[in-house]
Scaffold this motif. Structure first.
Motif, mmCIF file in Angstrom:
data_model
loop_
_atom_site.group_PDB
_atom_site.id
_atom_site.type_symbol
_atom_site.label_atom_id
_atom_site.label_comp_id
_atom_site.label_asym_id
_atom_site.label_seq_id
_atom_site.Cartn_x
_atom_site.Cartn_y
_atom_site.Cartn_z
ATOM 1 N N ILE A 221 47.718 -14.006 -53.909
ATOM 2 C CA ILE A 221 49.106 -13.531 -53.855
ATOM 3 C C ILE A 221 49.629 -13.320 -55.274
ATOM 4 O O ILE A 221 50.250 -12.301 -55.586
ATOM 5 N N THR B 208 51.080 -9.863 -56.743
ATOM 6 C CA THR B 208 52.483 -9.712 -57.098
ATOM 7 C C THR B 208 52.715 -9.844 -58.591
ATOM 8 O O THR B 208 53.782 -9.500 -59.085
ATOM 9 N N VAL C 4 51.819 -9.498 -47.480
ATOM 10 C CA VAL C 4 52.656 -9.316 -48.669
ATOM 11 C C VAL C 4 52.758 -7.815 -48.915
ATOM 12 O O VAL C 4 51.749 -7.133 -49.043
ATOM 13 N N ARG D 141 57.363 -10.766 -48.103
ATOM 14 C CA ARG D 141 56.285 -11.548 -47.519
ATOM 15 C C ARG D 141 56.654 -11.950 -46.100
ATOM 16 O O ARG D 141 57.814 -12.225 -45.798
#
Lengths: 140, 109
Positions: A35, A39, A116, A126
């Motif tokens: 993640i 991101t 996500v 998310r």
């Protein structure tokens, strides 16, 4: 020393916990890493992406899921309890009529499936959904 | 696995210009995850399709990166805009270097 039934059960549970705990922790870290990589460490909004997954999946080999995130350029799907958490990343091009897609995935056991979405303005959203798996989909 | 791979795609034959259509794709593939073991306990090596793309006239509709957690016989459903008559090109990329593709024409009328 004599084994009582209670001892045997405690020992058995202990052994199971020993094997499960390091694995769970490792998988969770790998999920967080993926993640963070996707991101770049940015904050994620709780709304903006919809993940549709069954509450109970009888067969972990084919679990139908769908994601929908209006305005997204990419959606990453992760299965936090799988040996490798990555599932798929959808990148939507200019001719995608809607930022939604459906597919079928494998789940090793009961776990959270996470989606996500990367929005066109650079923000992230998310969503996650818990799926109960009756028969795991990783084979023996 | 390069044998017996057969892509199947469902696209409407006609559409209005600018209309959004739903596309369904399925390709037969074992998608060996690299987690399973054979009878002797040896790990069966990973062999999956790792990428799927759908393009229309050189413009991307969707580009999917796939991991071993995608089920056997990968299925995808998504929506595409038809700007004018033309061809949808679907391409699957295998771990072993094979590329499978199929084309579907859409007429505007």
């Amino acid at each position: 020393m004599e084994f009582s039934r209670r001892d045997a059960i405690a020992l058995g549970l202990g052994a199971v916990a020993m094997t499960l705990v390091p694995f769970r922790v490792q998988a969770a870290t790998a999920t967080d890493d993926m993640i963070a990589e996707f991101t770049g460490g940015a904050d994620m909004a709780d709304s903006g992406v919809t993940l549709t997954a069954p509450e109970i999946a009888e067969n972990g080999n084919t679990v139908p899921i769908s994601v929908d995130a209006p305005g997204a350029v990419a959606i990453m799907i992760l299965a936090s309890g799988n040996p490798t958490p990555g599932v798929a990343t959808f990148n939507f091009g200019p001719l995608a009529a809607s930022q939604s897609a459906s597919t079928r995935i494998r789940l090793a056991g009961t776990q959270d499936v996470i989606a996500v979405a990367k929005m066109a303005d650079g923000s992230f959203a998310r969503a996650s959904s818990t799926v109960k798996v009756t028969i795991g989909g990783c084979g023996g | 696995m390069a044998s017996g791979v057969k892509p199947r795609v469902k696209v409407p034959k006609t559409a209005a210009a600018g209309e959004a259509i739903t596309i369904k794709t399925l390709i037969s593939h074992t998608m060996e995850s690299g987690q399973r073991k054979d009878k002797e306990g040896n790990v069966i090596p990973r062999s999956i399709i790792n990428r799927f793309t759908c393009e229309f006239g050189g413009e991307m509709v969707v580009d999917v990166t796939m991991e071993p957690a995608i089920s056997t016989n990968p299925y995808f459903q998504f929506d595409a805009t038809v700007p004018a008559a033309g061809d949808f090109v679907f391409t699957w990329y295998d771990d072993d270097g094979s590329v499978y593709d199929t084309t579907k024409s859409v007429s505007v009328g």
